[in-house]
Design a protein around this motif. Structure first.
Motif, short mmCIF file in Angstrom:
data_model
loop_
_atom_site.label_atom_id
_atom_site.label_comp_id
_atom_site.label_asym_id
_atom_site.label_seq_id
_atom_site.Cartn_x
_atom_site.Cartn_y
_atom_site.Cartn_z
N ALA A 81 0.81 -1.23 0.00
CA ALA A 81 0.00 0.00 0.00
C ALA A 81 0.84 1.28 0.00
N GLY A 82 2.09 1.15 -0.41
CA GLY A 82 2.98 2.31 -0.46
C GLY A 82 3.04 2.92 -1.85
N VAL A 118 -4.10 9.68 2.04
CA VAL A 118 -2.79 9.10 1.76
C VAL A 118 -1.79 9.53 2.83
N VAL A 119 -1.12 8.54 3.42
CA VAL A 119 -0.13 8.82 4.47
C VAL A 119 1.10 7.94 4.25
N PRO A 120 2.26 8.38 4.71
CA PRO A 120 3.43 7.51 4.64
C PRO A 120 3.33 6.41 5.68
N GLY A 177 -1.20 0.47 8.48
CA GLY A 177 -1.27 -0.64 7.54
C GLY A 177 -0.51 -0.44 6.26
N VAL A 178 0.42 0.52 6.23
CA VAL A 178 1.17 0.83 5.02
C VAL A 178 2.65 0.53 5.25
N LEU A 179 3.26 -0.16 4.30
CA LEU A 179 4.70 -0.39 4.31
C LEU A 179 5.28 0.29 3.07
N GLY A 180 5.87 1.45 3.24
CA GLY A 180 6.34 2.26 2.13
C GLY A 180 5.75 3.66 2.23
N THR A 225 2.78 8.68 -0.30
CA THR A 225 2.65 10.10 -0.66
C THR A 225 3.43 10.45 -1.92
N THR A 226 4.35 9.58 -2.34
CA THR A 226 5.15 9.85 -3.53
C THR A 226 4.56 9.22 -4.80
N ALA A 227 3.43 8.56 -4.69
CA ALA A 227 2.86 7.81 -5.81
C ALA A 227 2.42 8.74 -6.95
#
Length: 247
Positions: free
Chosen positions: A159-160, A180-182, A207-210, A213-215
């Motif tokens: 989810a990063g 969206v969060v880091p 729940g995010v690994l990555g 925000t840079t997507a």
């Protein structure tokens, strides 16, 4: 099975839209070949839909069916996977490795009655053990099956940047951009001991690994194209290894 009474027709792209009597023609004698997306229903942070992995597998599978053409059909996706590491979050439904393995075996045994070849296109890393076990069994029983994963070199874990970029490309309306969060961007090997003990929640409260925000949509388009190219190469070569994975 007697195929002689069937009318030989060009196969459409999707199995669900076909009729029984239309399933003749293709790459394995007169028997169709199946592309089966395998995904999951699990948390993907506060910004991505629960069925993210299934959407990715479906998009890759559909592109493969279009590229490979004659005889290849896109089957409806298998929407549930082995997602126990995400059960600390609401919305996740995991059927576990053992159940998924058996589902895949029975799926392959049934489809193998009439399909000449089957490839499972996997969108979730937690499904790998089930896929390897199931496809190994199917191949031992004489069925022409294989599997490949929707993978990108250098991707972050969950989810990063990678998955968020892909969803911005394939399902932009379903990305909650204001949420969206880091996440935790530590290398995965460092996180694995805590994850094995307490799942994703033990290393990332969101729940995010990555870093989602840079997507970008442009990166997502490149990632999908790379996934399709790699899986298409593997399907064309059709060289399953000892675990049934196409190489």
């Amino acid at each position: 099975m007697n195929w002689a009474y069937h009318r030989r027709v060009a196969l459409p792209a999707e199995l669900g839209s076909e009729t029984s009597t239309g399933l003749v023609g293709g790459t394995s004698g007169d028997r169709p070949a199946l592309i089966i997306p395998v995904g999951s229903l699990e948390q993907h942070g506060p910004h991505l839909p629960l069925d993210t992995d299934t959407r990715i597998a479906e998009v890759v599978g559909r592109a493969l069916a279009a590229r490979l053409g004659d005889g290849w059909l896109l089957a409806p996706a298998l929407n549930y996977g082995a997602s126990g590491e995400h059960e600390g979050f609401v919305g996740t439904i995991s059927i576990g490795t053992a159940a998924l393995r058996q589902v895949l075996i029975e799926y392959g045994r049934s489809a193998g009655i009439w399909a000449g070849r089957m490839v499972f296109v996997n969108g979730h890393g937690g499904n790998v053990d089930a896929l390897a076990g199931a496809v190994t069994t199917l191949r031992y029983e004489g069925r022409d099956a294989g599997w490949c994963s929707c993978a990108v070199r250098g991707a972050d874990a969950h989810a990063g940047h990678t998955e968020t970029s892909i969803l911005l490309h394939i399902s932009p309306a379903d990305v909650r951009r204001d949420a969206v969060v880091p996440g935790n961007s530590a290398p995965l090997p460092e996180l694995l001991p805590a994850m094995r003990a307490g799942g994703i929640a033990a290393v990332s409260a969101v729940g995010v690994l990555g870093d989602a925000t840079t997507a970008t949509e442009a990166d997502g388009a490149r990632y999908v194209a790379a996934m399709v190219d790699e899986c298409a190469r593997k399907l064309s070569a059709w060289a399953p290894n000892e675990r049934g994975m196409l190489t």
